[in-house]
Every structure is written in C-alpha cells, then in structure tokens.
Scaffold this active site. Structure first.
Site, PDB file in Angstrom:
ATOM      1  N   CYS A   1       0.834  -1.201   0.000  1.00 21.74           N
ATOM      2  CA  CYS A   1       0.000   0.000   0.000  1.00 21.74           C
ATOM      3  C   CYS A   1       0.870   1.252   0.000  1.00 21.74           C
ATOM      4  O   CYS A   1       1.755   1.395   0.850  1.00 21.74           O
ATOM      5  CB  CYS A   1      -0.895  -0.012   1.242  1.00 21.74           C
ATOM      6  SG  CYS A   1      -1.789   1.529   1.459  1.00 21.74           S
TER       7      CYS A   1
ATOM      8  N   CYS B   1      -0.743   7.000   6.374  1.00 25.12           N
ATOM      9  CA  CYS B   1      -1.819   6.322   7.107  1.00 25.12           C
ATOM     10  C   CYS B   1      -1.314   5.666   8.405  1.00 25.12           C
ATOM     11  O   CYS B   1      -0.253   5.036   8.419  1.00 25.12           O
ATOM     12  CB  CYS B   1      -2.457   5.275   6.206  1.00 25.12           C
ATOM     13  SG  CYS B   1      -3.817   4.419   7.008  1.00 25.12           S
TER      14      CYS B   1
ATOM     15  N   CYS C   1      -2.036   0.560   9.242  1.00 21.09           N
ATOM     16  CA  CYS C   1      -1.276  -0.699   9.182  1.00 21.09           C
ATOM     17  C   CYS C   1       0.121  -0.495   9.772  1.00 21.09           C
ATOM     18  O   CYS C   1       0.767   0.504   9.507  1.00 21.09           O
ATOM     19  CB  CYS C   1      -1.137  -1.173   7.734  1.00 21.09           C
ATOM     20  SG  CYS C   1      -2.678  -1.771   7.040  1.00 21.09           S
TER      21      CYS C   1
ATOM     22  N   GLN D   1     -16.874  -9.674  14.221  1.00 23.22           N
ATOM     23  CA  GLN D   1     -15.493  -9.789  13.762  1.00 23.22           C
ATOM     24  C   GLN D   1     -15.352  -9.200  12.358  1.00 23.22           C
ATOM     25  O   GLN D   1     -16.185  -9.471  11.504  1.00 23.22           O
ATOM     26  CB  GLN D   1     -15.068 -11.256  13.749  1.00 23.22           C
ATOM     27  CG  GLN D   1     -14.936 -11.877  15.132  1.00 23.22           C
ATOM     28  CD  GLN D   1     -13.759 -11.322  15.914  1.00 23.22           C
ATOM     29  OE1 GLN D   1     -12.847 -10.709  15.361  1.00 23.22           O
ATOM     30  NE2 GLN D   1     -13.791 -11.512  17.221  1.00 23.22           N
TER      31      GLN D   1
ATOM     32  N   TYR E   1     -19.794 -11.531  27.790  1.00 25.49           N
ATOM     33  CA  TYR E   1     -19.478 -10.555  26.737  1.00 25.49           C
ATOM     34  C   TYR E   1     -19.934 -11.169  25.404  1.00 25.49           C
ATOM     35  O   TYR E   1     -19.166 -11.308  24.471  1.00 25.49           O
ATOM     36  CB  TYR E   1     -17.975 -10.237  26.690  1.00 25.49           C
ATOM     37  CG  TYR E   1     -17.364  -9.882  28.028  1.00 25.49           C
ATOM     38  CD1 TYR E   1     -17.306  -8.567  28.473  1.00 25.49           C
ATOM     39  CD2 TYR E   1     -16.840 -10.882  28.861  1.00 25.49           C
ATOM     40  CE1 TYR E   1     -16.727  -8.250  29.704  1.00 25.49           C
ATOM     41  CE2 TYR E   1     -16.269 -10.567  30.090  1.00 25.49           C
ATOM     42  CZ  TYR E   1     -16.214  -9.250  30.500  1.00 25.49           C
ATOM     43  OH  TYR E   1     -15.641  -8.950  31.720  1.00 25.49           O
TER      44      TYR E   1
ATOM     45  N   GLU F   1     -24.457  -9.673  28.155  1.00 24.51           N
ATOM     46  CA  GLU F   1     -23.956  -8.650  27.243  1.00 24.51           C
ATOM     47  C   GLU F   1     -24.451  -7.282  27.714  1.00 24.51           C
ATOM     48  O   GLU F   1     -25.633  -7.109  27.981  1.00 24.51           O
ATOM     49  CB  GLU F   1     -24.454  -8.974  25.819  1.00 24.51           C
ATOM     50  CG  GLU F   1     -24.341  -7.857  24.822  1.00 24.51           C
ATOM     51  CD  GLU F   1     -22.924  -7.316  24.598  1.00 24.51           C
ATOM     52  OE1 GLU F   1     -21.979  -8.101  24.437  1.00 24.51           O
ATOM     53  OE2 GLU F   1     -22.787  -6.067  24.616  1.00 24.51           O
TER      54      GLU F   1
ATOM     55  N   ASP G   1     -15.335 -13.334  26.095  1.00 23.77           N
ATOM     56  CA  ASP G   1     -14.736 -12.659  24.943  1.00 23.77           C
ATOM     57  C   ASP G   1     -14.828 -11.151  25.180  1.00 23.77           C
ATOM     58  O   ASP G   1     -15.594 -10.451  24.522  1.00 23.77           O
ATOM     59  CB  ASP G   1     -15.522 -13.072  23.675  1.00 23.77           C
ATOM     60  CG  ASP G   1     -14.943 -12.497  22.399  1.00 23.77           C
ATOM     61  OD1 ASP G   1     -13.881 -11.857  22.453  1.00 23.77           O
ATOM     62  OD2 ASP G   1     -15.567 -12.690  21.335  1.00 23.77           O
TER      63      ASP G   1
ATOM     64  N   CYS H   1      -8.618 -10.103  22.322  1.00 22.36           N
ATOM     65  CA  CYS H   1      -7.996  -9.344  21.229  1.00 22.36           C
ATOM     66  C   CYS H   1      -6.790  -8.540  21.714  1.00 22.36           C
ATOM     67  O   CYS H   1      -6.192  -7.808  20.936  1.00 22.36           O
ATOM     68  CB  CYS H   1      -9.019  -8.450  20.535  1.00 22.36           C
ATOM     69  SG  CYS H   1      -9.869  -7.352  21.658  1.00 22.36           S
TER      70      CYS H   1
HETATM   71  C1  LIG Z   1     -15.159  -8.546  21.667  1.00 28.45           C
HETATM   72  S1  LIG Z   1     -16.905  -8.358  21.737  1.00 28.45           S
HETATM   73  C2  LIG Z   1     -17.397 -10.037  21.683  1.00 28.45           C
HETATM   74  C3  LIG Z   1     -18.799 -10.317  21.212  1.00 28.45           C
HETATM   75  C4  LIG Z   1     -19.110 -11.740  20.766  1.00 28.45           C
HETATM   76  N1  LIG Z   1     -18.507 -12.764  21.585  1.00 28.45           N
HETATM   77  C5  LIG Z   1     -18.718 -11.936  19.320  1.00 28.45           C
HETATM   78  O1  LIG Z   1     -17.683 -12.564  19.057  1.00 28.45           O
HETATM   79  O2  LIG Z   1     -19.438 -11.468  18.423  1.00 28.45           O
HETATM   80  C6  LIG Z   1     -17.115  -7.842  23.375  1.00 28.45           C
HETATM   81  C7  LIG Z   1     -18.543  -7.556  23.787  1.00 28.45           C
HETATM   82  O3  LIG Z   1     -18.553  -7.257  25.185  1.00 28.45           O
HETATM   83  C8  LIG Z   1     -19.498  -6.232  25.449  1.00 28.45           C
HETATM   84  N2  LIG Z   1     -19.080  -5.642  26.730  1.00 28.45           N
HETATM   85  C9  LIG Z   1     -18.091  -4.758  26.974  1.00 28.45           C
HETATM   86  N3  LIG Z   1     -17.933  -4.565  28.302  1.00 28.45           N
HETATM   87  C10 LIG Z   1     -18.853  -5.351  28.917  1.00 28.45           C
HETATM   88  C11 LIG Z   1     -19.177  -5.617  30.287  1.00 28.45           C
HETATM   89  N4  LIG Z   1     -18.513  -5.029  31.288  1.00 28.45           N
HETATM   90  N5  LIG Z   1     -20.162  -6.486  30.555  1.00 28.45           N
HETATM   91  C12 LIG Z   1     -20.836  -7.097  29.541  1.00 28.45           C
HETATM   92  N6  LIG Z   1     -20.565  -6.906  28.224  1.00 28.45           N
HETATM   93  C13 LIG Z   1     -19.580  -6.047  27.913  1.00 28.45           C
HETATM   94  C14 LIG Z   1     -19.440  -5.344  24.239  1.00 28.45           C
HETATM   95  O4  LIG Z   1     -20.653  -4.633  24.088  1.00 28.45           O
HETATM   96  C15 LIG Z   1     -19.208  -6.368  23.112  1.00 28.45           C
HETATM   97  O5  LIG Z   1     -20.426  -6.801  22.560  1.00 28.45           O
END
Ligand SMILES: C[S@@+](CC[C@H](N)C(=O)[O-])C[C@H]1O[C@@H](n2cnc3c(N)ncnc32)[C@H](O)[C@@H]1O
Length: 397
Positions: A53, A61, A64, A218, A247, A271, A317, A344
């Site tokens: 790029c 940018c 990356c 994702q 989460y 969530e 997650d 992540c």
């Molecule tokens: C990395 S995403 C994972 C979502 C799902 N596992 C997926 O792969 O599609 C993290 C999620 O955690 C939620 N979140 C962030 N902080 C939170 C908390 N303290 N309690 C509950 N959910 C939370 C966010 O809204 C988000 O939807």
C-alpha cells in the site's frame, strides 16, 4: 524498539535487526522515550518487502503497522509479542504460533468494516498515526472491494465526523453509517440499524445472525467462523451442560452452544449493550433453554453467585481492556471445569490469566490467530482449567 544514548525509541516502519535512519516524530532529548519513523533503511531485514500500500509510509496512514514485512514474518512478530506478554505479565512460558485465519496468506482485502474519518472539506480518508490529520486515500488495500466500491471515498460527507462502512452478507450492498448520525436517524446511530451476517463454520451452515450495523462483529470474514469452530472444539460442551457466554455480543457463540447442550443444559448470554443483547435474543429465539441478560458481566456474576448459581463451562470474549482481576475471581467462583477466553489483546489476556492462576486455574492451552493482518493486532484463545489441589502448595490449589 531501539535505544540511543540511554533513550528508548519506538520506531515505526522498521523491523527487528535492521539499521535504519530514524526521524523523531514525538518527544525530545531528555524524555524517557521518544517515537520515530524509519525514513531510510541502511541494512534491511531479510523479511522486509515493499509495502503493497502506498499509504503505509512515514507521515501517512496510521492504520497498518506491518505492511513492510512478509505476512509470515508479521505472524512471527506477533507470536513474539504474545510470548513476551505471557512471560512478563503471567509468569508463564508459552510456545505459540500465530495462524492465518481462513487460509488468508496475503493479508489484503479482508476488512469488512472500516470507519473513515471525514475532514473539514467533507472528504473521507484515514487518520495518520497518533494524529488527527486525515490522509486522503483512493483505496485501502486491507478493506474489502465492496467497502471501497461503496462510493464512500467519492462522496462529500458534510456534517459528520466519520463514516462507518460495513460490508455484511445482507443487504448485498455495504451499509454506510454517518457518525454521529444526522437528525432523524434511528437510535442506534445509523441510517440502517440492522444487517445480517451469514455464518458457515467447518463447511457447515451455522445460521444467520442479525446484528446492529455498528454493533460488534469480527471484521475479518474468516474470523467469526474460525473462532466459533475453535471455541466449540475447546469447550467440549455436551448435553446437560450449564454454560455462561460472557461478553456475548449478538450471540456468535451462544447459538451453537445452545444447540450442543440440548437436552438438559442451558446457556446464559451476558452482554452489556442492550441492542446486542436484543439481537442475541432474536438470534437464539429457537432455543428455549438459552437466556439473555443485558447487564455488565461483573454485576451479573455477583448476582448469580449470590443466588448460588454455578456453571460447568464458561466462555468469555471481553473487549480490549480484558475482564480484570475482580471479574476473573468471580468467574473462578462459578466452579467451571473449563474456561475458554477469547482475547484481542495479549497483554490484558496475560494479566487475566495471572489473576485466574491466583484463583486456582491454570493455563491449559493457548492459540493465536492472525485476524488482523498487516496490523500489530492478534487474537488469542486461552483455555483455563482448575489446577488439582496439591497438599503443601502455598496457593493451596
Ligand atoms: C469482543 S466483543 C465479543 C462479542 C461476541 N462474543 C462476538 O464474538 O461477536 C465484546 C462484547 O462485550 C461487550 N461488553 C463490553 N464490556 C462489557 C461488560 N462489562 N459487561 C458485559 N458486556 C460487555 C461489548 O458490548 C461487546 O459486545
């Protein structure tokens, strides 16, 4: 990272082992560390390539970090970071390799969602590194073709700070969401609030997930199916199991886990975002042993533990900040036979693994995935299991 006369210099666009000429971009003599950009390379790493790029260069940018390294070396660098974070923050030596997602070997045209910044002239572009400057671009090589062909870069976007472009399965055309939303748009901040993501994992149709246009999903087209496949394989949920999906977003893992624990088991999705939890409810509506709580994980766990609830399996997650020490302690009190942690950020994962270790869980396995090629980001999946009590051990577990 380089050192010069006792000062640490974080250098962009260089690779370990190279000799480069650095222009300092942030900081001054006497600061503990400064930042800089490699402006010429005197002796190149064997892993260096011409960045595909043209915007992946000094003062351009900020998106990356690794375009100037072969994709295989990018993965080696990420693996080294994961190893280092685990050694430093968790006190564990891990032997990890970073695997490409879905056979993605060139690392280009994978990004199904890009938020472009909008300048005073109304044109969309990408932000410079650690800067508010907007770099005008006519392409972004990591974005999917539909994102670029959506017209986002050829339109004037007066009155908004950014435009989020989302390339999902349905509708066929990418969804363009001005941010902040103009007056009259729906409460989720989009002109189009919902879209659908089709998911096939391991060659099998999993289902269609309805999600908010700006809700979490994702971004690499192969990531959701890869992580779902791995989480299911690592968790080994069986009929009768009681599973907590923490989460849970809009139910990526919840749906499949709900199918696996039937009959006799249940899955609870937790969530914080009420829109995502509503979509989760919708996506798992065919499974009456799946429940949702639109709540903070830490608050929900306290309430569940106060009611004497335990779990057989937990998947979590969390966002980049991780779960944190207190939440890890609450998770440990659920007494699950296995906890699968999708992360992540390897640093917060390592810190949370350390916290779990203090609560009697040990790291049983760790894998890492290149879900964000050309950037420094890496996704990890850790499996934690209770460590059998050994008499006389100071931790007691
Ligand atoms: C990395 S995403 C994972 C979502 C799902 N596992 C997926 O792969 O599609 C993290 C999620 O955690 C939620 N979140 C962030 N902080 C939170 C908390 N303290 N309690 C509950 N959910 C939370 C966010 O809204 C988000 O939807």
């Amino acid at each position: 990272m380089a050192r010069h006369e006792g000062q640490v210099i974080f250098v962009r666009h260089a690779l370990p082992g190279e000799r480069v000429l650095v222009q300092v971009t942030e900081g001054r003599v006497g600061d503990r560390f400064v930042r800089g950009d490699a402006v010429s390379v005197e002796s190149a790493s064997p892993h260096r390539v011409q960045a595909p790029c043209p915007y992946a260069a000094e003062r351009l940018c900020g998106g990356c970090d690794f375009q100037h390294a072969t994709p295989a070396h990018q993965r080696e660098l990420k693996a080294a970071v994961v190893r280092e974070q685990f050694e430093r923050l968790a006190g564990v030596d891990v032997d990890v390799t970073v695997q490409p997602v879905d056979g993605d070997e060139d690392g280009l045209r994978w990004r199904t969602r890009v938020e472009f910044a909008v300048g005073a002239d109304g044109r969309a572009g990408l932000r410079g590194h650690r800067s508010t400057t907007i770099i005008p671009v006519d392409d972004c090589l990591i974005a999917t073709r539909p994102v670029i062909d959506s017209g986002v870069l050829d339109t004037e976007w007066h009155g908004c700070a950014a435009v989020d472009v989302v390339d999902a399965a349905h509708p066929d055309e990418p969804v363009l969401v001005p941010v902040p939303a103009p007056a009259g748009a729906d409460a989720e901040g989009g002109l189009v609030g919902e879209l659908a993501r089709d998911l096939t994992a391991d060659g099998e149709w999993v289902g269609e997930y309805v999600v908010s246009a700006r809700g979490f999903w994702q971004v690499h087209p192969g990531a959701a199916s890869t992580f779902l496949t791995r989480v299911v394989a690592l968790l080994e949920a069986a009929p009768g199991d009681r599973v907590l999906d923490l989460y849970a977003g809009s139910g990526l893992f919840t749906m499949r886990l709900g199918e696996l624990v039937h009959p006799g088991g249940f899955v609870l999705g937790v969530e914080a975002d009420p829109h995502a939890a509503d979509h989760g409810r919708h996506n798992t509506a065919h499974l009456d042993h799946v429940e949702w709580r639109a709540n903070l994980v830490e608050r929900e766990l306290r309430s569940l533990l106060a009611q004497g609830v335990s779990a057989d399996l937990v998947v979590l997650d969390p966002p980049r900040a991780g779960a944190g020490k207190e939440t890890m302690a609450l998770i440990a009190r659920l007494g699950a036979r296995r906890v699968v942690y999708v992360a992540c950020d390897p640093a917060t994962l390592a810190r949370d693994v350390r916290a779990a270790t203090d609560q009697g869980y040990g790291l049983a396995s760790l894998e890492a995935w290149d879900a964000f090629p050309m950037t420094h980001h890496v996704e990890c999946i850790a499996v934690l299991e209770p460590v059998p009590h050994r008499a006389g051990s100071p931790a007691g577990r």
